[in-house]
Design a protein around this motif. Structure first.
Motif, PDB file in Angstrom:
ATOM      1  N   GLU A   3       0.825  -1.199   0.000  1.00 38.15           N
ATOM      2  CA  GLU A   3       0.000   0.000   0.000  1.00 38.15           C
ATOM      3  C   GLU A   3       0.868   1.262   0.000  1.00 38.15           C
ATOM      4  N   GLY A 186     -15.895  -1.464   1.201  1.00 36.36           N
ATOM      5  CA  GLY A 186     -14.888  -0.599   0.610  1.00 36.36           C
ATOM      6  C   GLY A 186     -13.824  -1.407  -0.108  1.00 36.36           C
ATOM      7  N   ARG A 187     -13.451  -0.960  -1.311  1.00 30.77           N
ATOM      8  CA  ARG A 187     -12.386  -1.624  -2.050  1.00 30.77           C
ATOM      9  C   ARG A 187     -11.045  -1.394  -1.363  1.00 30.77           C
ATOM     10  N   GLN A 188     -10.120  -2.290  -1.593  1.00 31.13           N
ATOM     11  CA  GLN A 188      -8.816  -2.182  -0.951  1.00 31.13           C
ATOM     12  C   GLN A 188      -8.036  -1.001  -1.526  1.00 31.13           C
ATOM     13  N   PRO A 189      -7.367  -0.223  -0.657  1.00 25.33           N
ATOM     14  CA  PRO A 189      -6.637   0.963  -1.126  1.00 25.33           C
ATOM     15  C   PRO A 189      -5.648   0.669  -2.249  1.00 25.33           C
ATOM     16  N   HIS A 222     -20.507   3.179   2.919  1.00 25.18           N
ATOM     17  CA  HIS A 222     -19.101   3.299   3.293  1.00 25.18           C
ATOM     18  C   HIS A 222     -18.821   2.600   4.624  1.00 25.18           C
ATOM     19  N   ASP A 223     -17.830   1.744   4.608  1.00 17.56           N
ATOM     20  CA  ASP A 223     -17.316   1.163   5.846  1.00 17.56           C
ATOM     21  C   ASP A 223     -16.027   1.881   6.206  1.00 17.56           C
ATOM     22  N   THR A 225     -13.003   1.056   5.736  1.00 18.13           N
ATOM     23  CA  THR A 225     -12.029   1.019   4.647  1.00 18.13           C
ATOM     24  C   THR A 225     -12.272   2.147   3.655  1.00 18.13           C
ATOM     25  N   ALA A 226     -13.542   2.344   3.270  1.00 16.53           N
ATOM     26  CA  ALA A 226     -13.872   3.399   2.303  1.00 16.53           C
ATOM     27  C   ALA A 226     -13.626   4.780   2.887  1.00 16.53           C
ATOM     28  N   ASP A 228     -11.624   5.651   5.371  1.00 26.62           N
ATOM     29  CA  ASP A 228     -10.192   5.870   5.601  1.00 26.62           C
ATOM     30  C   ASP A 228      -9.474   6.181   4.292  1.00 26.62           C
ATOM     31  N   PHE A 229      -9.825   5.448   3.233  1.00 22.05           N
ATOM     32  CA  PHE A 229      -9.177   5.706   1.946  1.00 22.05           C
ATOM     33  C   PHE A 229      -9.510   7.108   1.455  1.00 22.05           C
TER      34      PHE A 229
END
Length: 263
Positions: A3, A186-189, A222-223, A225-226, A228-229
């Motif tokens: 990342e 959320g997709r992975q960063p 949005h969770d 992950t979303a 935070d990204f």
């Protein structure tokens, strides 16, 4: 690629934009707004923190009066029209669409106008006459009718294009933060950054490309992950020499003036 390496690759790409004298106009669109919520509050706070307006696509015939009252204190959330009912009319086996040619064009137009009038009633002068079709799908023949229905803008996703009959000003989004097939998470960063860098590299190499880059958000889904990204991305891009945060009013040109004229 780790990342950290993916973030470094994005900065390197943007540095290349600065060296080339190019500017990236970054903008945000958020879909499916119907009512106030803690998630909507979080979106409004993020917009205020970074002074970046958000095109808030609201579902007209599901939108609640309380949403209009909440947006009175969130001026950076700029409401526009997200379909009418967010209802799929495509037959089994086809991709979901509310505005394909599955019904009479006159019925579709009447429904769009009913939705527009509902949102004008709710939001008044803050309503932007920009149309966002659910699932980012609209038949080009229907898109061509949008100016006559009172719209100056249309926003879909990445490769959507108007047909020969044209339509309103088209500004698509480019990067969807949500992984829909795998649980609306959320997709992975790393995946998002790789996709973003690839898209930006293609545009940097094209001397005729000056498209804005749009992030597609869905605050309801949005969770951590979303969120935070998105926060991390805006933090890193804020102040970069090649990046400007753009507003829907600027991107769609005459939208604000037309909204005022319609009152």
């Amino acid at each position: 690629m780790t990342e950290d390496a993916a973030w470094s690759a994005l900065v390197t790409e943007l540095d290349g934009w600065a060296i080339a004298g190019k500017r990236l106009d970054l903008w945000l669109r958020d879909d499916d707004a119907t009512a106030p919520s803690d998630q909507l509050d979080r979106l409004a706070a993020l917009a205020e923190r970074f002074t970046i307006p958000v095109l808030l696509a609201s579902i007209p015939l599901m939108a609640q009066d309380t949403l209009a009252r909440r947006l009175e204190t969130a001026p950076l959330l700029r409401p526009c029209q997200h379909g009418t009912w967010h209802c799929n009319h495509a037959p089994p086996g086809e991709k979901k669409s509310e505005f394909g040619l599955h019904r009479l064009t006159a019925d579709i137009a009447a429904e769009i106008v009913a939705g527009r009038e509902r949102l004008r009633e709710l939001f008044g002068r803050s309503f932007l006459p920009v149309f966002v079709p659910p699932w980012n799908r609209i038949h080009p023949d229907i898109a061509a009718e949008l100016p006559s229905l009172g719209f100056v803008g249309l926003s879909c996703f990445r490769n959507f294009a108007l047909g020969p009959a044209g339509g309103p000003r088209l500004v698509n989004t480019d990067l969807d933060l949500i992984d829909w097939p795998n649980g609306r998470v959320g997709r992975q960063p790393g995946d998002l950054l790789t996709e973003m860098v690839q898209t930006l590299a293609i545009r940097r190499a094209n001397p005729r490309s000056n498209q804005p880059f749009g992030l597609l958000l869905h605050h309801h889904d949005h969770d951590a992950t979303a969120w935070d990204f998105l926060t991390n991305l805006l933090e890193r891009l804020s102040g970069h020499a090649a990046v400007a945060f753009s507003s829907p009013d600027a991107l769609f040109g005459a939208a604000t003036n037309l909204a005022t004229d319609l009152d």
